[in-house]
Write an enzyme that holds these catalytic residues in place. Sequence first.
Site, PDB file in Angstrom:
ATOM      1  N   ASP A  63      37.702  36.907  30.943  1.00  0.00           N
ATOM      2  CA  ASP A  63      37.979  36.068  32.102  1.00  0.00           C
ATOM      3  C   ASP A  63      39.249  36.579  32.796  1.00  0.00           C
ATOM      4  O   ASP A  63      39.367  37.779  33.044  1.00  0.00           O
ATOM      5  CB  ASP A  63      38.087  34.594  31.675  1.00  0.00           C
TER       6      ASP A  63
ATOM      7  N   TYR B  40      44.077  31.238  40.578  1.00  0.00           N
ATOM      8  CA  TYR B  40      42.997  31.611  41.489  1.00  0.00           C
ATOM      9  C   TYR B  40      43.538  31.809  42.906  1.00  0.00           C
ATOM     10  O   TYR B  40      43.165  32.751  43.601  1.00  0.00           O
ATOM     11  CB  TYR B  40      41.911  30.526  41.497  1.00  0.00           C
TER      12      TYR B  40
ATOM     13  N   HIS C  69      30.669  33.430  27.595  1.00  0.00           N
ATOM     14  CA  HIS C  69      31.937  33.698  28.272  1.00  0.00           C
ATOM     15  C   HIS C  69      33.141  33.517  27.357  1.00  0.00           C
ATOM     16  O   HIS C  69      34.122  34.246  27.471  1.00  0.00           O
ATOM     17  CB  HIS C  69      32.043  32.763  29.473  1.00  0.00           C
TER      18      HIS C  69
END
Length: 378
Positions: free
Chosen positions: A177, A305, A356
């Site tokens: 990630d 982000y 993930h």
Amino acid sequence: MEIRDFTVDITDAQIKDLRERLARARLPEAETVDDWSQGIPLAYLRELAEYWARDYDMSRVATRLNALPQFHAAIDELGVHFLHIRSPHSQARPLIMTHGWPGSVLEFLNVIGPLTDPPAHGGAAEDAFHLVIPALPGYGFSDKPSRPGTGVSRIAAAWHQLMGHLGYPEYYAQGGDWGAFVTATMGIQRPEGLLGIHVNMALTSPGALSKLGELTPDEQRMLARAKRFRDHETGYSTQQRTRPQTLGYGLADSPTGQLAWIVEKFYAWTDCNGHPENAVSRDEMLDNVTLYWLTNTATSSARLYWESFASQGVDDITVPSAYSLFPEELVVVSERWLRTRFTDLRYYHQTERGGHFAAFEQPEIFVREVREGIRALR
């Protein structure tokens, strides 16, 4: 660089406040479908919230972390919490491992023993590692940046400084990630002493695949999966990369909201066969949510982000590299596609299970992949 010992301290007042907030949560009506297509189902969320408030051991996070050597470093005004576990084996190699969102250093706890002391877990001493496991800035017990500028590039440079200060002039890096983005960026920056990288998530240019000729059936499925992810799974990232502050007010005020925001990803992003607890135990999921709640890091973690999403390019990575493809990863790439960016790819392998949150879901497989991947980089 200043480094000090660190101990997690969870107070009775924090626990009392959390339980009171959970008890008085105002919930919406139930979804109008019989699946997760509108989000986490009300009945399951209520079940989890009641368990969290009544039966979950609120001291678990502190107990698990305080059993390990923890530290806090000031790196160019970045305050970083990290675990540092030295192997008992003289030939151990230094490895820095980085988590992502909505993960934490907790997702690596079940792999620390096998990676630092392989003979005690059925492995060979030559596969031992000294582990450095930092929390990303704005996550967990790392400090929250107070001004813009703490994106993936800065974090990658800080990790190199940390490894040098800890006495590791040569080392490897691993991540998934955002941790994969940090690790890949280290591969782009090529700091002296970085011997190679291992990632369990990798991106490359879609245009590069079109230059390779006719797509294989697997590559066609990979492109279709990427499109499904963009169409159905990116609402969270759009909000976090555009308005993390607005999102944060609700999550900082409501542990039930924080619970829903994270646990939905443990359903959608894991190899769970329809239920998140098939992939990660209930207590371990709640450990992770509890860490976000107690540190009030919903906003600061989402801000990564805003800082980094738009700047993630596909520059060539020329350091020796290894890639483990877990079958339920969000986006997967073929070997020839990956080689268009990872120009010194030494290891490519698809595992039999996992998604993930690889280290969380399949610790034994993750350990095997790290060992074999980094063995190929020597």
